[in-house]
Design an enzyme around this catalytic site. Structure first.
Site, short mmCIF file in Angstrom:
data_model
loop_
_atom_site.label_atom_id
_atom_site.label_comp_id
_atom_site.label_asym_id
_atom_site.label_seq_id
_atom_site.Cartn_x
_atom_site.Cartn_y
_atom_site.Cartn_z
N GLN A 1 -10.00 -34.86 10.20
CA GLN A 1 -11.02 -34.81 9.17
C GLN A 1 -12.29 -35.53 9.62
O GLN A 1 -13.29 -35.50 8.91
CB GLN A 1 -10.51 -35.46 7.88
CG GLN A 1 -9.29 -34.75 7.29
CD GLN A 1 -8.68 -35.47 6.10
OE1 GLN A 1 -7.48 -35.62 6.03
NE2 GLN A 1 -9.50 -35.92 5.15
N ARG B 1 -6.18 -37.94 -1.21
CA ARG B 1 -7.10 -37.33 -2.18
C ARG B 1 -7.69 -38.39 -3.11
O ARG B 1 -7.58 -38.31 -4.32
CB ARG B 1 -6.39 -36.25 -2.99
CG ARG B 1 -7.38 -35.24 -3.56
CD ARG B 1 -6.71 -34.00 -4.07
NE ARG B 1 -7.73 -33.06 -4.52
CZ ARG B 1 -7.49 -31.82 -4.90
NH1 ARG B 1 -6.27 -31.37 -4.88
NH2 ARG B 1 -8.45 -31.03 -5.29
N CYS B 2 -8.32 -39.36 -2.47
CA CYS B 2 -8.65 -40.58 -3.21
C CYS B 2 -9.62 -41.39 -2.38
O CYS B 2 -9.59 -41.35 -1.16
CB CYS B 2 -7.34 -41.34 -3.40
SG CYS B 2 -7.44 -43.12 -3.51
N GLU C 1 -11.66 -35.47 -5.99
CA GLU C 1 -10.49 -36.32 -6.20
C GLU C 1 -10.33 -36.80 -7.62
O GLU C 1 -9.34 -37.46 -7.95
CB GLU C 1 -10.60 -37.53 -5.26
CG GLU C 1 -10.62 -37.07 -3.80
CD GLU C 1 -11.24 -38.08 -2.87
OE1 GLU C 1 -11.94 -38.97 -3.34
OE2 GLU C 1 -11.02 -37.96 -1.66
#
Lengths: 792, 291
Positions: free
Chosen positions: A221, A368-369, A738
């Site tokens: 990523q 996801r945070c 998120e």
């Protein structure tokens, strides 16, 4: 005539995702689709034990298998100073174990062979002699007197404590508690989970001895951070390293860290002078790569009888596994846990945090945070529900009393964040209206008379998305800005590259929409590329919902630079001074003579064929964007449930989501993000967790044990929106990827706890498995900690 | 997920398949639906030297009733064939209730009832259903065919009395002594999850009372559990609430669950009893509606 922005795919257009065209045709280019000539295949041998000393490793039988080209062990790596690597949190992590294994699934050896079957056979042929050591699987064990030392490799490390950290005003908070009418206390655990992208991690390292260039195709990523890390760890010159992150089958934070498989495949390619491919299997991904959560909370709230919150105390004990490899800003040891309660007006707060090593996989990634924000908001909203109950106050009313008001912005939170915009009360009211709050409360009471258990749960929260700014946010000292580079070709078509890396978010679609908004170039005329460090501008990558807040802002800013130059060209073409040139979408015209104008495309061709005297030719530029603040989206999630008192099974009746993420670039994609996030929130509350038995065996190492929800059981979601533009973002956007994962779980849990309110139960830790709910109802007591796992 | 090396054979007759199994000397596995075998091979929990793929054998994909009511399900009849059968609910209500809750839609498209029974996974749904129906498996080996009661077939977790050179060619449910009724209830955390608890209840009603009953339990013991005492408590009764309650208690006692991440042992026993009661009530309701 100005262009119709929706028609050209600008801001607000629910444009179909351009990347889906190739994905749904099976024409994506994922890591495992890439095959290079002469490529070999690598597999990893993993530890079956959670904690053991390695007496010996016998690799002779593996070498003897035809087709095995290399067997790599920790000792081989140690000879090259590569047995350990730095983590993203200033710790070290074993690449291949030399002294001990410290978690089940740890990388022990690698086999490189002609095909992956042979490589796997080779792994099976390796004989490792382990001396088992007592495993530690939770913070209580880790800090118990006489606990075995997990990190005996580290000089000066004489306990299993990774850090002690605190933030806030201890004395002020003590004073607030001294004045409280009611103190509401609750303890809970946010269980360990795993981001579990459908595509696992993998890499293809291709070292070319002739050119000295190392190309690594890698599921990452953050390709530029990886390039820097490879340069530092492998001591290779950075300009001779190219990291290519191809199409990614999801990331969710799992593909931010550096993993041993990447490192060993690179070394193997350098040693063997041919491409080496490593594709992690699903179990390898689940048991060894970055997990999320695994934090225990002790929370207290000081309350006044009229419902005002006077102060908050939180203490967290976090389980980081064997190596402290959290992906988070360097200065915040427990991430942005102290963003809890940011949406409430709270005079005083104090947070203490202790992190420990255990014999579990390392990670602590932001699943996801934004760096522990998920835990922060879950704890916050569970504490808020308990506090409302302790005061005997309606949970919606309690929130309304304490939410920051619209005219209080900018608002400094007790832990120092600056929230800058929002309409919290409006979002709450919209949510309550949509769910039919008063009606539901009546239904609930009627159902109760007939022995049925209905419940409603609310979760309201604002979260900090989009790190940096660079003053406060860095990873290993690299500041968290981001970048965009825009090349407008002669015919008005354009190529945009950014330092972010899409992994499902739809950057190829939405970035083009920002360009369309800023320049009037139709979105379909803008090609977006990311992920290749040889071509993309330097950026920190995509995670923590930072793409739109940071890289997306850079896209707007570089478009504005292009527009400024195009304006000069337009003035030249229109033969007027620049001050007399007016901009409307896609076109410059002469002030007072709107019929005289040139399009952005006409400016583009002129930039290469008819530029003003003295102007540098071309229409290209770049922008590095350092945001002045985080963005603060707000959300109100409300769930209603029915609990079966005979079995503890609970079903979701309705879910209402009100999201305020500022200006929406592509409403369809935003809605997709919210639905995906709510699905994960439901999963956390219901089924998705990784636990360990007392021997440190991972329960959740495959999709039979680690459950992701399917379309079958995932409830429907009713989405609503409020738009409060971000005051500092160039197009007013805030992060959204998120919010629902972060704010959603508490809505479901609060609903179940509300449904069983008569039992006096205040907390059941996630996941709310039927047996835990049933036990809580019938036993009338809280259910704490990870689900019990007994080996028999 | 790369299996160990194996050879692959695709016979076109049952006799040919039996010969291949005999030649493989216990090192072969039969591939029908493959929904358990293939994952186990990919995880290298199973490493058979030979795969005998029976999917090319014609005439094994049936499910049908004989004139006397005996029901036969061929070795290549998929779960989905049973799930989609409109006629099944009237004649085999327990099978019809179980078919839609086996695994997930993808697995149901490939997996087979006979394969599931022979896999003998204590968490498999079909063995409990067949036990409740006093069903049998027909096996063919070098010496001919034999019929084995499912209750006798399974002799441990993932273990059956089938010889290495025998193929189960069909499952057989005997003709009912009266009108069939029954149901299957399953507690799972998610579609496709293994059962936390599964309960199959099958009864045959004659003259307003239970002529025969069977109760099979899924996921609450080291193997499929035949709760025969519980079933016996139903025989001769009108399936009234007290009788069902007694059977529910006996079924809970017959269960041998262990505590794991799906739930505690006590909870699983409680769910067994609850499900027996619920199926009993379902049958009662539909009997009343029919009357």
């Amino acid at each position: 005539m100005a262009l119709d922005e929706i028609k050209i795919g600008g801001l607000g257009a629910s444009r179909r995702r351009v990347e889906d065209n190739r994905f749904i045709r099976g024409k994506g280019n994922y890591i495992d689709d890439i095959a290079l000539p002469g490529m070999l295949h690598m597999e990893i041998l993993r530890s079956p034990l959670a904690h053991a000393r390695i007496r010996s490793i016998d690799v002779s039988a593996a070498w003897a298998i035809p087709g095995v080209r290399m067997v790599l062990t920790g000792d081989m790596l140690a000879a090259r100073n590569l047995a350990w690597m730095p983590t993203l949190s200033y710790d070290t992590q074993a690449v291949l174990a030399t002294d001990k294994v410290r978690f089940q699934g740890q990388e022990v050896a690698c086999v490189v062979a002609d095909d992956p079957y042979i490589a796997k056979d080779g792994c099976e042929a390796i004989v490792v002699d382990y001396e088992p050591l007592p495993p530690i699987v939770n913070p209580t064990q880790a800090t118990a007197p006489g606990a075995p030392l997990i990190r005996d490799d580290k000089t000066g490390q004489d306990s299993n404590v990774v850090f002690d950290w605190e933030v806030g005003d201890r004395e002020g908070t003590d004073r607030a508690f001294a004045q409280a009418d009611v103190v509401s206390a609750i303890e809970m655990h946010y269980p360990r989970s795993h981001p579990s992208p459908i595509e696992t991690c993998g890499s293809i390292a291709d070292f070319n001895r002739a050119t000295s260039k190392l190309t690594v195709y890698m599921t990452t990523q953050a390709p530029h951070i990886i390039r820097a890390a490879v340069a530092l760890v492998a001591e290779l010159p950075e300009h001779m390293i190219r990291i290519v992150s191809p199409d990614l089958g999801g990331g969710f934070g799992n593909k931010v860290p550096v993993y041993p498989g990447y490192v060993v495949s690179i070394l193997a390619s350098i040693l063997l002078e041919c491409p080496v491919k490593w594709i992690e299997d699903k179990s390898g991904n689940l048991i060894s790569t970055g997990f999320g959560r695994d934090i225990y909370l002790k929370g207290e709230m000081a309350l006044r009888n009229d419902g005002r919150i006077l102060g908050v105390r939180m203490h967290t004990d976090s389980d980081h596994g064997a190596f402290f490899s959290d992906a988070q800003p360097s200065k915040f040891k427990i991430g942005l846990m102290h963003s809890a309660f940011s949406c409430y007006d709270i005079p005083a707060a104090h947070l203490t945090a202790q992190g420990v090593y255990t014999n579990k996989a390392p990670g602590g990634v932001a699943y996801r945070c934004s760096f522990r924000v998920t835990e922060a908001m879950y704890f916050q909203e569970r504490m808020v529900q308990a506090a409302a109950a302790d005061l005997g106050m309606d949970q919606a009313e309690f929130r309304r009393i304490n939410l920051v008001r619209d005219d209080d912005f900018p608002h400094r939170t007790p832990w120092g964040f600056l929230t800058d915009s929002g309409q919290y009360g409006k979002c709450l009211d919209l949510g309550l209206e949509a769910i039919g709050y008063e009606d539901f409360l009546r239904q609930k009471e009627e159902a109760r008379q007939r022995g049925r258990l209905l419940g409603i749960g609310i979760s309201t929260m604002t979260e900090p998305l989009g790190a940096g700014n660079s003053r406060e946010y860095d990873i290993l000292g690299i500041k968290m800005f981001d970048s965009a580079e825009l090349k407008v070709h002669m015919t008005g078509k354009a190529l945009l590259r950014t330092g972010a890396k899409t992994q499902g978010q739809g950057h190829e679609t939405t970035w083009a929409q920002i360009v369309a908004h800023e320049l009037g170039i139709p979105a379909e005329d803008v090609l977006v590329e990311e992920g290749d460090t040889d071509t993309a501008p330097f950026g920190m990558g995509t995670y923590a919902s930072r793409s739109t807040p940071v890289a997306g802002a850079a896209v707007a800013m570089v478009s504005r630079k292009i527009r400024a130059k195009a304006r000069q060209i337009a003035a030249h073409l229109l033969e007027v001074s620049e001050e007399d040139v007016e901009w409307e979408l896609g076109r410059f015209s002469v002030r007072g003579a709107p019929d005289r104008g040139v399009t952005i495309q006409e400016c583009a061709i002129a930039a290469y064929s008819n530029m003003p005297d003295g102007m540098e030719p071309g229409l290209e530029n770049n922008a590095y964007y350092d945001p002045p603040n985080l963005t603060w989206p707000f959300a109100c999630y409300i769930a209603t449930v029915e609990v079966d008192p005979e079995t503890g099974v609970w079903d979701v009746l309705r879910v209402v989501a009100v999201d305020d993420c500022g200006v929406r670039i592509n409403p369809m994609i935003v809605e997709g993000q919210i639905m995906g996030g709510l699905t994960e929130a439901y999963a956390m509350a219901n089924m998705q967790f990784i636990t360990f038995d007392e021997d440190g065996n991972c329960i959740g190492s495959n999709y039979m044990d680690y459950l992701l929800p399917t379309a079958w059981e995932t409830p429907g979601f009713e989405l609503h929106e409020v738009v409060t533009p971000c005051p500092h973002h160039p197009i007013g956007a805030k992060g959204i990827g998120e919010c629902a994962t972060v704010g959603g779980p508490a809505a479901f849990v609060n609903a179940v706890i509300d449904a069983i309110g008569d039992s006096g139960v205040r907390n059941i830790d996630m996941p709310l498995l039927p047996d835990r709910v049933y036990e809580a109802i019938t036993g009338g007591h809280d259910i704490s900690g990870a689900p019990p796992v007994k080996t028999e | 997920m790369y299996p160990s090396r194996f050879s692959y054979e695709a016979p076109s007759t049952v006799a040919e398949a039996v010969a291949m199994l005999a030649a493989a000397d216990g090192e072969a596995k039969i591939l029908a639906g493959g929904q358990s075998l293939i994952p186990m091979m990919k995880l290298r929990f199973a490493a058979p030297a030979m795969i005998v793929d029976i999917n090319g054998i014609g005439g094994l994909d049936y499910h049908r009733a004989d004139p006397d009511g005996t029901y036969r399900i061929g070795a290549l009849c998929r779960h989905a064939d049973l799930e989609k059968s409109a006629a099944l609910a009237d004649v085999q209500p327990t099978i019809a209730a179980a078919a839609p809750v086996v695994a997930d839609p993808l697995v149901r498209t490939r997996g087979t009832l006979v394969g599931s029974v022979c896999h003998a996974d204590p968490q498999g749904d079909w063995a409990s259903v067949m036990v409740s129906l006093e069903g049998a498996i027909v096996a063919q080996g070098p010496d001919g065919r034999r019929s084995i009661q499912v209750a006798d077939l399974i002799d441990g977790p993932f273990q059956t009395v089938l010889a290495p050179d025998e193929i189960a060619t069909e499952a057989v449910v005997p003709a009912p002594r009266g009108t069939r009724a029954g149901g299957y209830l399953k507690l799972e955390r998610r579609v496709g999850d293994f059962a936390t608890v599964g309960v199959a209840v099958s009864v045959e009603m004659s003259g307003g009372s239970v002529a025969r009953a069977g109760i099979g339990l899924t996921g609450v013991g080291p193997a499929t559990i035949n709760a025969s005492d519980a079933a016996a408590a139903l025989v001769g009764t009108a399936l009234d609430a007290d009788a069902v309650d007694a059977a529910a208690q006996l079924a809970a006692e017959a269960a041998q669950p262990r505590s794991d991440h799906r739930g505690s042992a006590d909870y699983k026993r409680h769910v067994v009893a609850t499900f027996v009661r619920r199926i009993g009530a379902q049958i009662q309701r539909s009997e009343q509606e029919a009357a």
